[in-house]
Design an enzyme around this catalytic site. Sequence first.
Site, PDB file in Angstrom:
ATOM      1  N   HIS A  83      57.880 -17.591  -5.277  1.00 49.44           N
ATOM      2  CA  HIS A  83      56.614 -18.281  -5.656  1.00 49.44           C
ATOM      3  C   HIS A  83      55.515 -17.042  -5.677  1.00 49.44           C
ATOM      4  CE1 HIS A  83      56.702 -17.521  -1.338  1.00 49.44           C
ATOM      5  NE2 HIS A  83      55.525 -17.691  -1.280  1.00 49.44           N
ATOM      6  N   HIS A 124      50.835 -11.902  -5.725  1.00 39.58           N
ATOM      7  CA  HIS A 124      52.038 -11.319  -5.813  1.00 39.58           C
ATOM      8  C   HIS A 124      53.160 -12.160  -5.748  1.00 39.58           C
ATOM      9  CE1 HIS A 124      51.218 -11.222  -1.534  1.00 39.58           C
ATOM     10  NE2 HIS A 124      52.756 -11.394  -1.421  1.00 39.58           N
TER      11      HIS A 124
END
Length: 306
Positions: free
Chosen positions: A249, A161
């Site tokens: 990220h 995720h």
Amino acid sequence: MGEIPHQHTRSIQSSLPKIPGLILSMLVGYSSSSEEDSEAGEVTATTCQSESCSQKLQEEDDDKEHFPAKKKPRIEKLVPQKRLPLPGCLLAMFPDEEDPHTENSSLHGGRIRSFKHERGNWATYIYLPYHPEEGFEELLEELLSMAGAKGVVLTPQEEFHLSLSQTVVLRHHWIQPFTQNLRASLANCKRFWCSAGRLKVYSNAERTRTFLGMEVSTGHAQLLDLVRVVDKTMTEFQLDTFYKDPSFHVSLAWCVGDLTEKMKEFLQELQSVIDEHEEGPFLLRLDCAELCCRTGNKSFRFPLEL
Ligand code: AMP
């Protein structure tokens, strides 16, 4: 009742028929012929362990006596005036799934909780899910084996995720208004793509875990827009907002402890695995089609407009 997770009460409701009606009636002292009565039974069965709780229930019982005896307890005379404690076998039928009170970090791969676990507190975070594309798993395997050869054993993420919030603690009764607020705020946000291709090392605020992540290179502006929306909801519920200057990220893998410096020593070697990928440099592509909110063991989805 405010702090009993709905799911919990629901599981109790669905379990009730398994208890012979008469036994249950005797235990709670009420007829189980109406919904109202079974609700009283739920409270007794799940929360009536403490003095103050049984006192509260007693007060509720007293209130009922001010009304005509529409649903008069049928067998009250058969049971002692003082409530009997529930037998252990009945209590064991309703395990406290969301709020285990034992803290055993070995059960979580050695991870340590960042905040005190309390009944009614739900760890909550908002993110964009990443569904691995072709070639990703093989690449990850290669990265992990290279890190292993350097003496750093990394565990791959169970699911991937891109975080849009910190992990915050939400009280159970705020879940519904919180997700409603978020849904309304996200109503006009558009779907987009972002990509990531550079490895970076992250650690959590407590420096108890280190992550190998892939930092976003395109889509940063749209992600910042989403964070602004999420932060607005966070602020309204007096919860922490995200990093002021976030490094978006997707974490690929993690390990316990602060191994940031050690991992930076061979980060460039790991990066070359990505850059020298057989079909050209590997670029992780994330379809930002929906936000997700995870709170305790519940998940909510917020699709973005096409
Ligand atoms: P995540 O995979 O999103 O859970 O991120 C892994 C860790 O990176 C989290 O514990 C974050 O707190 C941490 N982190 C550290 N610095 C940053 C940053 N500038 N932006 C986003 N996350 C960060």
